[in-house]
Design an enzyme around this catalytic site. Structure first.
Site: not given
Length: 267
Positions: A142, A41, A124
């Site tokens: 995203d 990520e 996130y």
């Protein structure tokens, strides 16, 4: 906006059926290791997936867990990251790894609230780890997922992230958060692209050539790959129009380099 149960089911079927046929075969989708998902990520932020894959594959062999990341020396860490861009991300990952080792014996806590208490894990990343590692029904939004939801549901582009998260949470299929978010990401990256939908991204990469980013990249590449001495004058000769001292001040603040008596080095 309130969708009926039937509308939600139809949307889920549409996206998941497409994913079953056209989904991307990304290596980090073959693991549920929260550490490796965390690395993927962070590497993928503001970076094309095709560029990330070889870095992630090498990283998992050299630094397979939080313990190894926590103790690797900075020069080796930056050498491993070199070429991927935004080098401070590597140092932030190490800072987080050190906190995970110190506070949780090298094992991530399985809740977004506890993840957010760790250094350099934002909303996130916390949601992504929860969804992809543990299949938790946390909304992951995203750029691609935001675009897909706005386009398919006819939402206002100015809709706040919090409002979008409330709606996105209702759409997650039971026990399929991992598949659902992978499917949405791919649907946006491959099918409903920014060019096709005309929906603007919230983030746009600045030009690299002759930018401060290129100078930082050149300095770290020289130090990590060439392993030669480097002075401020060397950098100024390479980039005569740039304010090298200002750029180095930022790099020092980020913990990337040190400067002593005109000599630039990684501690």
């Amino acid at each position: 906006m309130k969708l009926s149960a039937l509308e939600i089911q139809q949307l889920q079927d549409k996206i998941l059926d497409w994913y079953a046929q056209y989904g991307r075969k990304l290596p980090w989708r073959l693991t549920q290791d929260p550490y490796l998902i965390h690395i993927s990520e962070v590497m993928s932020q503001q970076t094309q997936v095709d560029r990330v894959i070889p870095y992630w594959e090498k990283w998992r062999k050299v630094l397979p867990d939080y313990q190894s990341l926590a103790k690797v020396n900075k020069s080796d860490l930056l050498t491993l990251w070199s070429g991927l861009g935004f080098n401070s991300r590597a140092l932030r990952l190490q800072s987080c790894a050190q906190a995970v080792v110190e506070n949780y014996w090298g094992v991530l806590p399985e809740s977004s609230e506890m993840l957010l208490d760790l250094p350099w894990i934002g909303p996130y990343t916390a949601s992504a780890i929860c969804a992809f590692a543990w299949n938790q029904p946390e909304p992951v939004i995203d750029t691609n997922i935001r675009r897909v939801l706005i386009f398919l549901l006819g939402l206002d582009e100015e809709m706040s992230l919090k409002e979008l998260e409330v709606l996105a949470r209702e759409l997650i299929p039971v026990w399929r958060s991992r598949d659902w978010h992978n499917a949405l990401m791919d649907y946006g990256a491959v099918h409903l692209t920014a060019r096709k939908t005309k929906i603007k991204s919230l983030w746009k990469q600045s030009k690299f050539e002759w930018s401060d980013r290129e100078v930082r990249w050149w300095i770290l590449k020289y130090l990590t790959r060439e392993k030669k001495k480097l002075t401020i004058a060397d950098v100024q000769n390479e980039f005569p129009t740039k304010d090298i001292v200002k750029i180095l001040d930022i790099m020092i603040k980020d913990g990337l380099v040190q400067v002593q008596k005109n000599q630039i080095f990684i501690e």
